[in-house]
Design a protein around this motif. Sequence first.
Motif, PDB file in Angstrom:
ATOM      1  N   LEU A 149       0.820  -1.204   0.000  1.00  0.00           N
ATOM      2  CA  LEU A 149       0.000   0.000   0.000  1.00  0.00           C
ATOM      3  C   LEU A 149       0.860   1.262   0.000  1.00  0.00           C
ATOM      4  N   ARG A 150       0.220   2.379  -0.330  1.00  0.00           N
ATOM      5  CA  ARG A 150       0.886   3.660  -0.184  1.00  0.00           C
ATOM      6  C   ARG A 150       1.143   3.942   1.292  1.00  0.00           C
ATOM      7  N   SER A 458      19.980   7.868   5.565  1.00  0.00           N
ATOM      8  CA  SER A 458      19.625   8.870   6.563  1.00  0.00           C
ATOM      9  C   SER A 458      18.209   8.638   7.084  1.00  0.00           C
ATOM     10  N   GLU A 459      17.920   9.236   8.239  1.00  0.00           N
ATOM     11  CA  GLU A 459      16.583   9.126   8.821  1.00  0.00           C
ATOM     12  C   GLU A 459      15.560   9.857   7.957  1.00  0.00           C
ATOM     13  N   ASP A 460      15.993  10.944   7.309  1.00  0.00           N
ATOM     14  CA  ASP A 460      15.081  11.685   6.443  1.00  0.00           C
ATOM     15  C   ASP A 460      14.611  10.816   5.277  1.00  0.00           C
ATOM     16  N   ALA A 461      15.527  10.041   4.693  1.00  0.00           N
ATOM     17  CA  ALA A 461      15.161   9.158   3.580  1.00  0.00           C
ATOM     18  C   ALA A 461      14.206   8.076   4.047  1.00  0.00           C
ATOM     19  N   GLU A 462      14.411   7.583   5.245  1.00  0.00           N
ATOM     20  CA  GLU A 462      13.546   6.533   5.779  1.00  0.00           C
ATOM     21  C   GLU A 462      12.103   7.001   5.873  1.00  0.00           C
ATOM     22  N   HIS A 463      11.903   8.278   6.205  1.00  0.00           N
ATOM     23  CA  HIS A 463      10.551   8.779   6.396  1.00  0.00           C
ATOM     24  C   HIS A 463       9.970   9.432   5.147  1.00  0.00           C
ATOM     25  N   ARG A 464      10.812   9.887   4.231  1.00  0.00           N
ATOM     26  CA  ARG A 464      10.296  10.575   3.045  1.00  0.00           C
ATOM     27  C   ARG A 464      10.210   9.669   1.827  1.00  0.00           C
ATOM     28  N   LEU A 465      11.081   8.677   1.733  1.00  0.00           N
ATOM     29  CA  LEU A 465      11.053   7.762   0.598  1.00  0.00           C
ATOM     30  C   LEU A 465      10.055   6.639   0.850  1.00  0.00           C
ATOM     31  N   ASP A 466       9.200   6.373  -0.127  1.00  0.00           N
ATOM     32  CA  ASP A 466       8.226   5.291  -0.003  1.00  0.00           C
ATOM     33  C   ASP A 466       8.905   4.000  -0.462  1.00  0.00           C
ATOM     34  N   LEU A 467       9.650   3.377   0.447  1.00  0.00           N
ATOM     35  CA  LEU A 467      10.473   2.227   0.074  1.00  0.00           C
ATOM     36  C   LEU A 467       9.656   1.031  -0.397  1.00  0.00           C
TER      37      LEU A 467
END
Length: 606
Positions: A149-150, A458-467
């Motif tokens: 899911l998104r 980075s922590e920013d990528a973890e929260h901003r990138l929809d892995l």
Amino acid sequence: MATGVEGGLTPVMAFAVVGALGVGSQWLAWRLRMPAIVLMLLAGLIVGPGLGLLDPSEDFGALMQPLIAVAVAIILFEGGLTLNLKSLQDAAEGVKRLVVIGAPLGWAASTAALHWVAGLSWETSAVFGGIMIVTGPTVIAPLLRQARLRRRPAALLNWEAIVNDPVGALAAVLAFEVVIVLQTASGVGHAAWELFVGVAVASVLGLLAGWGVARAFSRGWVPEYMKIPVLFVVLLGVFAVSDAVLHESGLLAVTLMGLLIANVELPSYTEIRRFKEQATVMLVSGVFILLAANMDRQTLMALDWRALLFVLSVILIARPLAVLTSLAFSAIPWSERLLVAFTGPRGVVLVAVAGLFGERLTALGIEDGTQIGPLAFALVAATVVLHGFTLQPMAKLLKLTAADRPGVMIVGGSAWSVALAQALGKLDLPVIIVDPNHSHLRAAREAGIETYFGDLLSEDAEHRLDLVRYEKVVATTDNDAYNTLVTTDLGPEFGREHVYQLKRVRGGSARHALPATLGGRPIGPDETYWEANARLREGWEFRVTRLSEEFQLPDWYEKNPEAIPVAELGPEGALRFLGPDDTPRDLNDVRLVALAPKREERKDAA
């Protein structure tokens, strides 16, 4: 076969059977791309009430309930450990509404369904209705992993499930305390005081233990190899002490403990969470097999049309009513509201806690307390099977999936990366190029490729990138150590078979070389960053070719003698990167991505 005194399995053999069935079901579900919970449910029913090979109550005896209680506590702690507050972002309002408004509404609606549809007394309905608030993180997590899911709808379902699990247990405790007051004529104030003390003790214990563990680990007071054992001991101690003060309050304590540890930026957090995830897979498998196998055949056969109507009323009326009301006038889009409203699978906590309170209500003289267990199991079975097979199609219908096809994340914005991304784009795959150097992304942006400026770790990528949109990672920067770090770090999350990197430059001294056990798999001709980009400057390019009955793999090799296969997209839509020792499959509709010398005049082979 070794058997127990009364003809059942010995506890050791029973443990082996439960473990084999649980893990085997998870593996088979992965191979068949089916919901694992469904297979575990079927496996437990077959070996338990079906064939009578496993009788947990007899085989484990007095250990049965403590085993399940501890397993549920560890599962909820792991759930709390995944709740990083920064991951909420725009889902925060929805989660707050689902917990603050949706939980009480769900309790009331479920109680009404139990009384008027299932025919239970108000006392039993109120207790069981509180338990039914829970939606089961043990079921939601694998379903979300499968449905892809998104970010926001996934966060709504995940946070609601984990937060409402201890809330549901405490709601049942509250209702049970009221029932005790009515049955024994004890003081209402006394019951309310017991509940208040229990919740307060659980909250203080959980938060204090989480703070203490985080402080001890960050200060280096516990050696690395002892962190997991110490965490387990503290977890069990917190659960036991809190539960001794007020039954089921231990679930709240361990959830708060996990939540605090997840939000204090603990250096060992990643290793702890991964170990707990692995332990939870084992525990979820075991508990589901135990609970399914422990069901009595006669009790299951006694479920009648009222039980069916009850399950339908919960799925089609009670759950949607609570969710849609709580999310009314919010910024959550209607598509997401509908998905959450009609997705409410119940799991381990519901069955475990329902069985416990059913016994206690029966002991108080409320006869229909015995019906809680079978009804709980019927609800779990129905919702697990229903949502296991409908969540993904419903998400696609509402356009809430992250991507129709899982994509590729390329780390490093070189010319080779851009060329590979363009070739994968021709296969209609989602592709993103990530690089912490903004200038490296210029060519990718000019080519219309999605980019992310920042460090992938980075922590920013973890929260901003929809892995969840991506299935594979290819590290292609000019820094071999960073490529190895990325693929090693993301290997457990994506799977070791889905992380790739360009060949490392071998130094002149063996002591300066990185261990071969680290890093990702080789891709294409297995060249270094410098060799791969030099090949493009020499006039090579990525080509995409479709195989067919008229143009098969031998024909392709004959026409492209120098070409090097890099990837293939199968007829079923699965992407496979190829290493230097891999051979493409000779199948119709397979599309090959290969490196080949440029030619002035091309003729499409497809």
